[in-house]
Design a protein around this motif. Structure first.
Motif, PDB file in Angstrom:
ATOM      1  N   ARG A 252       2.158   1.666  -3.285  1.00 14.39           N
ATOM      2  CA  ARG A 252       1.039   2.238  -4.370  1.00 14.39           C
ATOM      3  C   ARG A 252       1.048   3.637  -4.080  1.00 14.39           C
ATOM      4  O   ARG A 252       0.941   4.556  -4.999  1.00 14.39           O
ATOM      5  CB  ARG A 252      -0.179   1.449  -4.211  1.00 14.39           C
ATOM      6  CG  ARG A 252      -1.188   1.639  -5.212  1.00 14.39           C
ATOM      7  CD  ARG A 252      -2.161   2.795  -5.169  1.00 14.39           C
ATOM      8  NE  ARG A 252      -2.460   2.905  -3.948  1.00 14.39           N
ATOM      9  CZ  ARG A 252      -3.499   2.456  -3.200  1.00 14.39           C
ATOM     10  NH1 ARG A 252      -4.016   1.632  -3.989  1.00 14.39           N
ATOM     11  NH2 ARG A 252      -3.543   2.663  -1.983  1.00 14.39           N
ATOM     12  N   ASP A 253       0.922   4.122  -2.771  1.00 10.26           N
ATOM     13  CA  ASP A 253       0.884   5.409  -2.564  1.00 10.26           C
ATOM     14  C   ASP A 253       2.036   6.346  -3.178  1.00 10.26           C
ATOM     15  O   ASP A 253       1.814   7.564  -3.623  1.00 10.26           O
ATOM     16  CB  ASP A 253       0.697   5.720  -0.877  1.00 10.26           C
ATOM     17  CG  ASP A 253      -0.627   5.680  -0.347  1.00 10.26           C
ATOM     18  OD1 ASP A 253      -1.606   5.414  -1.380  1.00 10.26           O
ATOM     19  OD2 ASP A 253      -0.945   5.669   0.763  1.00 10.26           O
TER      20      ASP A 253
ATOM     21  N   LEU B 161       0.950  -1.155   0.029  1.00  7.62           N
ATOM     22  CA  LEU B 161       0.107  -0.083   0.129  1.00  7.62           C
ATOM     23  C   LEU B 161       0.915   1.308  -0.056  1.00  7.62           C
ATOM     24  O   LEU B 161       0.598   2.130  -0.796  1.00  7.62           O
ATOM     25  CB  LEU B 161      -1.007  -0.092   1.291  1.00  7.62           C
ATOM     26  CG  LEU B 161      -1.991  -1.200   1.144  1.00  7.62           C
ATOM     27  CD1 LEU B 161      -2.681  -1.330   2.466  1.00  7.62           C
ATOM     28  CD2 LEU B 161      -3.015  -0.505   0.114  1.00  7.62           C
TER      29      LEU B 161
ATOM     30  N   ALA C  67       1.524   6.674  -6.632  1.00  8.98           N
ATOM     31  CA  ALA C  67       0.501   7.590  -7.266  1.00  8.98           C
ATOM     32  C   ALA C  67       1.254   9.063  -6.962  1.00  8.98           C
ATOM     33  O   ALA C  67       1.060   9.816  -7.767  1.00  8.98           O
ATOM     34  CB  ALA C  67      -0.542   7.491  -6.276  1.00  8.98           C
ATOM     35  N   GLU C  68       2.012   9.208  -5.888  1.00  7.05           N
ATOM     36  CA  GLU C  68       2.592  10.618  -5.558  1.00  7.05           C
ATOM     37  C   GLU C  68       3.364  11.180  -6.491  1.00  7.05           C
ATOM     38  O   GLU C  68       3.624  12.206  -6.966  1.00  7.05           O
ATOM     39  CB  GLU C  68       3.244  10.521  -4.263  1.00  7.05           C
ATOM     40  CG  GLU C  68       2.404  10.486  -3.047  1.00  7.05           C
ATOM     41  CD  GLU C  68       3.075  10.710  -1.692  1.00  7.05           C
ATOM     42  OE1 GLU C  68       2.439  10.771  -0.668  1.00  7.05           O
ATOM     43  OE2 GLU C  68       4.261  10.528  -1.770  1.00  7.05           O
TER      44      GLU C  68
ATOM     45  N   PRO D  23      -6.146   6.084  -4.071  1.00  3.69           N
ATOM     46  CA  PRO D  23      -5.831   7.375  -4.975  1.00  3.69           C
ATOM     47  C   PRO D  23      -6.392   7.219  -6.210  1.00  3.69           C
ATOM     48  O   PRO D  23      -6.046   6.448  -6.962  1.00  3.69           O
ATOM     49  CB  PRO D  23      -4.504   7.474  -4.981  1.00  3.69           C
ATOM     50  CG  PRO D  23      -3.728   5.910  -4.439  1.00  3.69           C
ATOM     51  CD  PRO D  23      -4.956   5.383  -3.753  1.00  3.69           C
TER      52      PRO D  23
ATOM     53  N   ALA E 155      -5.760   9.945  -8.718  1.00  3.83           N
ATOM     54  CA  ALA E 155      -4.988  10.963  -9.505  1.00  3.83           C
ATOM     55  C   ALA E 155      -3.339  11.156  -8.806  1.00  3.83           C
ATOM     56  O   ALA E 155      -3.354  10.804  -7.556  1.00  3.83           O
ATOM     57  CB  ALA E 155      -5.773  12.188  -9.398  1.00  3.83           C
ATOM     58  N   PRO E 156      -2.668  11.594  -9.661  1.00  2.00           N
ATOM     59  CA  PRO E 156      -1.208  11.670  -9.157  1.00  2.00           C
ATOM     60  C   PRO E 156      -1.258  12.667  -8.073  1.00  2.00           C
ATOM     61  O   PRO E 156      -2.153  13.724  -8.028  1.00  2.00           O
ATOM     62  CB  PRO E 156      -0.459  12.234 -10.284  1.00  2.00           C
ATOM     63  CG  PRO E 156      -1.425  11.650 -11.403  1.00  2.00           C
ATOM     64  CD  PRO E 156      -2.665  11.878 -11.157  1.00  2.00           C
ATOM     65  N   GLY E 157      -0.540  12.387  -7.020  1.00  2.00           N
ATOM     66  CA  GLY E 157      -0.443  13.230  -5.844  1.00  2.00           C
ATOM     67  C   GLY E 157      -1.179  12.943  -4.780  1.00  2.00           C
ATOM     68  O   GLY E 157      -1.090  13.401  -3.520  1.00  2.00           O
ATOM     69  N   GLN E 158      -2.124  12.025  -4.979  1.00  7.68           N
ATOM     70  CA  GLN E 158      -3.053  11.559  -3.867  1.00  7.68           C
ATOM     71  C   GLN E 158      -2.328  10.447  -3.078  1.00  7.68           C
ATOM     72  O   GLN E 158      -1.633   9.533  -3.424  1.00  7.68           O
ATOM     73  CB  GLN E 158      -4.490  11.073  -4.415  1.00  7.68           C
ATOM     74  CG  GLN E 158      -5.278  12.425  -4.943  1.00  7.68           C
ATOM     75  CD  GLN E 158      -6.528  11.856  -5.356  1.00  7.68           C
ATOM     76  OE1 GLN E 158      -6.889  10.832  -5.613  1.00  7.68           O
ATOM     77  NE2 GLN E 158      -7.361  12.776  -5.618  1.00  7.68           N
ATOM     78  N   ARG E 159      -3.052  10.030  -1.875  1.00  6.03           N
ATOM     79  CA  ARG E 159      -2.602   8.733  -1.007  1.00  6.03           C
ATOM     80  C   ARG E 159      -3.864   8.161  -0.651  1.00  6.03           C
ATOM     81  O   ARG E 159      -5.042   8.768  -0.712  1.00  6.03           O
ATOM     82  CB  ARG E 159      -1.685   9.219   0.211  1.00  6.03           C
ATOM     83  CG  ARG E 159      -0.664  10.118  -0.014  1.00  6.03           C
ATOM     84  CD  ARG E 159       0.096  10.103   1.102  1.00  6.03           C
ATOM     85  NE  ARG E 159       0.723   9.180   1.430  1.00  6.03           N
ATOM     86  CZ  ARG E 159       1.952   8.930   1.921  1.00  6.03           C
ATOM     87  NH1 ARG E 159       2.607  10.058   2.407  1.00  6.03           N
ATOM     88  NH2 ARG E 159       2.603   7.749   2.024  1.00  6.03           N
TER      89      ARG E 159
END
Lengths: 459, 500
Positions: free
Chosen positions: A303-304, A300, A307-308, B126, B128-132
């Motif tokens: 994945r975060d 997880l 995404a970041e 998430p 979109a980019p930048g989300q968690r």
């Protein structure tokens, strides 16, 4: 005398590491000759696995030429690491567990980092070059000068000096003894399980006992016969699974329904002097509570992180929830159980320190090195990220300077004093390890992931 | 006409536990079916309403009077449990607070509590980019019961801490707040001060003819309430450390002359001390080191007999439930997933159950359950008689009682685990996936109205037939009993009865 491999019981050993031909040094359950290097792996404990490498300068024409030219001061191993998920580099802090504190050394887009004591310890000890054997400064108070590392054996390996020191203990090879401790369970998490109620035994051994045996060996001796009704009477090492997490040795006992308790063995200073060995007993549920889901949580975080940084590949993501795979921690990726999802890649490099013409400055010169990897499978059913295999070592090149510069930057930064790396990552490589067979044993695979055939170099 | 107001759903959560008890408003269910499909499609037997509605995707919100969820399995099953609650109308997904849903946490092991987090929270991935990923509120039960937490008895696990955080948020919310009850040792409402019956009772409303459906809390926190002695009997730990299993909350669900025992993960003796011999007993080769569970069952048995006495001769009166033996339970859900040290023969002799249900599996951690010993103990061909524990001058196992089990059901059972075959012979037990047990209202009413012995209590059992989707191809599950593609019951129904 060249390095020579021999069999000793269920392990391989090597001779020729000192001037004394009778001296043997351990290699491991399986070893690989790679150019002028010998590398062995010891998985008597499920974690950490011990890697031992020996570099024979006599087998390396480049080293021979430089030695004959008189410009080499000494040779030692440097080791660098890179963590990746499905081939994409991941910061160690994102992966978490015992690797998380390596973040201060991370450099470049490839997110590599030197395998060495933390910036705080390196700064305090004024370490110039992070040769792996120098980690022994963390435990060995007799090491005060670089020349003290020219002898064998030492806790984390030795440096090779071409000078004749007229001592049978002079190391005839550069060597490295290192732990591979990539587990996601941290010593702090183990400590949270230890209570006054589950402390079952305190031993107060003499210094001589502690010198002769590891604390866990003393505990097993105390709990096995005599007397015949001792708690672990009749229990063989082969039925125990062992691992080391930080300063804790965990011995998991067998149980027909897999509810076996785990002995957690640690040491503490005895009031008035000496060292006590403390044994806590934690249940299977507590061990599960430690290890369960840590793999899912790591995925997880990955994945975060993806995404970041905008690097999520939708094809990697898991399908819709299915029965039993529908929780808050369910892995976000669709992973094949046999897939090596995560890779901890090592570069183990023999590096010479050379004196420059002015006889004052020195430089570091990469002689020869190899790369190998620790490979991990994710078990969706249990949530564990399992250290499953070693990818066979192969010769490789490496660009040293960025890694060294990252080390120097971290060592000298104002934040260095607060940047600690768990010292047990380095201090337990010399621990004497009985063979606990109930733990998982590693596979050894080639570059394609296929199992290597068993051969003469398997014990 | 057959009806079933009370439903007991032993959810398939692999190697874990989650039990849902529902008091159904059958008239509301009938109306829901009629509204969705037309009056002509309403099944003639009310007992078929719910399976029919589920089979046809009919929304059942508003058909539940009261519900109780005991545990939620491990994390991976949490979403499945919530889906199930929604499908069966227990949760109204349009609102946060679910006032008619009570929740009991039997004890603090991950395979019982981790999935409960999914009732309170849902993960927002998430987009979109930048989300968690974040955790957002999902639902809040009306009331939660759990053992009184304590610094020395709380487990160190992360899941326990996570669950307590979720629970605290729900019970301290400004609006849509969950009520909370500490269950004191012995199942008590507080410190014992001499009350006649200080145990907690969870009311689930009324069933047929207004007969109450009540859940009695009889043990908790490593102690059992004994009504005869009017005292809380502590359970002594075998080792020095706390064993969470020994601290399980034990529940007896009662509806007329029907009872169901839910014992969490308590254990018994496993050997001769629990009346287990030969193939029923833990063998000498199955050596255990250090900790073994305390024997809670041997304390619970007498407590059950004291709390639930048999109906005395001369008191078989109309308007009362009737029992031919003390401590009886119609349905017995296996303690501790059928581990070899649980489900002692002595406890079976006390309960004299008609139906046995076991919850076991592979995920999240395989423990070789159910064990051969337990499957032998419950099977009449292997153990036709159960010995009773010692009582006064009567020695243990001197008195033998007939094996009363007529139906044995298991949620799921391993075939292979990481390539190794699991060879336990489950005897006549049927593998069902989620298993639903329902006493037939009309038989409960007949017993209640009777003035003589010999009335039938009928219990219907059916299965959902859905098994865990294991990821590891080296592991597999045994097939369920045959699943019907056409009928409204995926597996079954099977009907059993005993006499009252």
């Amino acid at each position: 005398m060249p390095l020579t491999v021999a069999r000793s019981g269920d392990q391989y050993v090597v001779t020729g590491v000192t001037r004394d031909d009778a001296v043997t040094s351990p290699l491991g359950r399986r070893y690989f000759p790679v150019g002028p290097h010998l590398i062995g792996f010891d998985d008597n404990f499920a974690e950490p696995v011990i890697v031992r490498a020996y570099y024979d300068p006599a087998k390396d024409p480049v080293a021979t030429r430089l030695i004959n030219g008189g410009t080499i001061e000494y040779i030692g191993y440097l080791q660098f690491i890179q963590l990746s998920f499905r081939g994409t580099p991941i910061p160690p802090a994102v992966y978490g567990g015992r690797l998380a504190d390596r973040q201060p050394y991370v450099y470049g887009d490839d997110l590599r980092f030197v395998d060495f004591m933390g910036p705080a310890d390196a700064h305090q000890r004024n370490v110039a070059t992070p040769f792996y054997p120098i980690n022994a400064l963390l435990v060995n108070g007799n090491l005060t000068d670089i020349s003290d590392f020219f002898y064998h054996p030492l806790e984390n390996g030795s440096l090779f000096s071409p000078r004749d020191l007229d001592d049978d203990k002079q190391s005839a090879a550069a060597s490295l003894f290192a732990e591979i401790a990539p587990g996601l369970v941290t010593p702090d998490a183990v400590a949270r399980c230890l209570t006054a109620e589950n402390q079952i035994l305190v031993l107060s051994p003499s210094p001589a006992d502690l010198a002769a045996s590891e604390p866990y060996q003393l505990v097993l001796a105390a709990l096995r016969p005599p007397p015949a009704n001792a708690p672990l009477a009749g229990l063989a090492n082969a039925d125990i699974a062992a691992q080391v997490i930080g300063e804790y040795v965990l011995l998991t006992l067998p149980d027909p329904e897999d509810f076996g308790d785990t002995l957690v063995i640690s040491t503490r200073p005895r009031p008035g002097g000496g060292t006590d060995v403390v044994v806590n007993l934690i249940t299977d549920y507590e061990l599960e509570g430690l290890a369960g889901d840590v793999g899912r949580e790591a995925l997880l975080r990955i994945r975060d992180y993806q995404a970041e940084v905008g690097d999520v590949d939708s094809e990697d993501l898991a399908d819709a929830p299915s029965y039993g795979r529908n929780g808050l921690l369910t892995a976000p990726f669709q992973l094949d159980p046999a897939e090596f999802a995560a890779e901890l890649r090592y570069w183990t490099m023999a590096v010479a320190v050379r004196t420059l013409r002015d006889k004052i400055a020195t430089s570091r010169y990469l002689l020869s090195g190899f790369t190998w990897s620790a490979l991990f499978e994710f078990d969706e059913d249990t949530g564990a990220m399992n250290f499953a295999a070693i990818k066979e070592p192969a010769m490789d090149s490496f660009y040293l300077h960025p890694g060294l510069r990252a080390f120097w930057t971290a060592r000298d930064s104002p934040q260095a004093a607060g940047q600690l790396i768990d010292t047990s990552n380095f201090t337990l490589a010399a621990m004497r390890r009985d063979n606990f067979a109930a733990g998982s044993k590693l596979r050894f695979v080639d570059a394609s992931g296929a199992d290597l055939a068993w051969g003469d170099n398997d014990a | 006409m057959l009806s079933a107001t009370l439903e007991i759903h032993v959810l398939n959560v692999g190697q874990g536990d989650a039990v849902l008890v529902v008091n159904r408003d059958l008239d509301a269910a009938k109306n829901a079916i009629a509204a969705a499909k037309g009056a002509a499609k309403v099944p003639s037997n009310p007992i078929d309403y719910i399976p029919y509605a589920v089979k046809n995707g009919i929304r059942l919100t508003g058909t539940v009077r009261k519900a109780l969820l005991v545990d939620g399995g491990d994390d991976g099953y949490g979403g499945n449990v919530v889906d199930y609650l929604t499908t069966f109308g227990v949760i109204d997904e349009r609102r946060l607070l679910q006032p008619d849903l009570a929740l009991v946490v039997s004890h603090y092991h991950d395979d019982h509590i981790a999935g409960l987090r999914s009732v309170f929270k849902q993960r927002i991935d998430p987009k979109a980019p930048g989300q968690r990923a974040t955790l957002a509120d999902r639902f809040r039960p009306g009331i939660v019961y759990q053992s009184l937490p304590g610094r020395k008895t709380n487990p160190p696990s992360q899941r326990f801490a996570d669950f307590q955080r979720d629970l605290t948020a729900a019970v301290t919310a400004a609006v849509d707040r969950t009520e909370y009850v500490d269950v004191y040792p012995g199942g008590l409402t507080g410190v014992y001060r001499g009350e006649d019956d200080p145990t907690i009772k969870i009311g689930l409303g009324a069933g047929v003819n207004g007969y109450p459906i009540t859940v009695h809390v009889l043990a908790s926190g490593q102690a059992v309430w004994n009504a005869a002695a009017r005292q809380v009997v502590p359970i002594k730990s075998v080792g020095s450390a706390v064993d969470q299993n020994d601290r399980s909350i034990v529940l007896m669900l009662e509806y007329g002359s029907f009872r169901c025992l839910l014992g969490g993960d308590i254990a018994g003796n496993g050997g001769a001390g629990g009346g287990n011999f030969g193939g029923n007993a833990i063998g000498p080769g199955e050596k255990r080191y250090f900790s073994v569970h305390a024997d809670v069952e041997s304390v619970l048995g007498p407590a059950l007999e004291a709390y639930f006495p048999q109906t005395p001769d001369g008191e078989w009166l109309a308007g009362k439930p009737k029992f031919t033996a003390p401590g009886y339970a119609t349905v017995f859900k296996a303690n501790h997933h059928g581990s070899s040290s649980s489900v002692d023969v002595h406890l079976l002799a006390t309960l004299a159950p008609l139906v046995f249900v076991g919850s076991s599996g592979v995920k999240a951690r395989f423990h070789a359950h159910p064990t051969q010993q337990v499957m032998n103990r419950i099977d009449a061909t292997q153990t036709p008689q159960w010995g009773r524990r010692a009582s006064g001058p009567v020695k243990a196992d001197k008195v033998q009682e007939p094996n009363t089990i007529k139906g044995a059901y298991l949620t799921e059972v391993a075939a292979k685990v990481k390539g190794k075959s699991f060879t336990v012979d489950t005897r006549a037990a049927k593998i069902m996936g989620t298993t639903v047990v329902r006493p037939v209202d009309e038989t409960i009413a007949q017993i209640q109205q009777a003035t003589a012995k010999g009335q039938q209590l009928s219990v219907q059992v059916y299965g959902a037939g859905i098994l865990t989707a294991l990821a590891d191809p080296r592991s597999s599950l045994r097939p369920t009993a045959p699943v019907s593609a056409d009928g409204i019951y995926p597996i079954g129904p099977f009907t059993h009865f005993d006499l009252h």
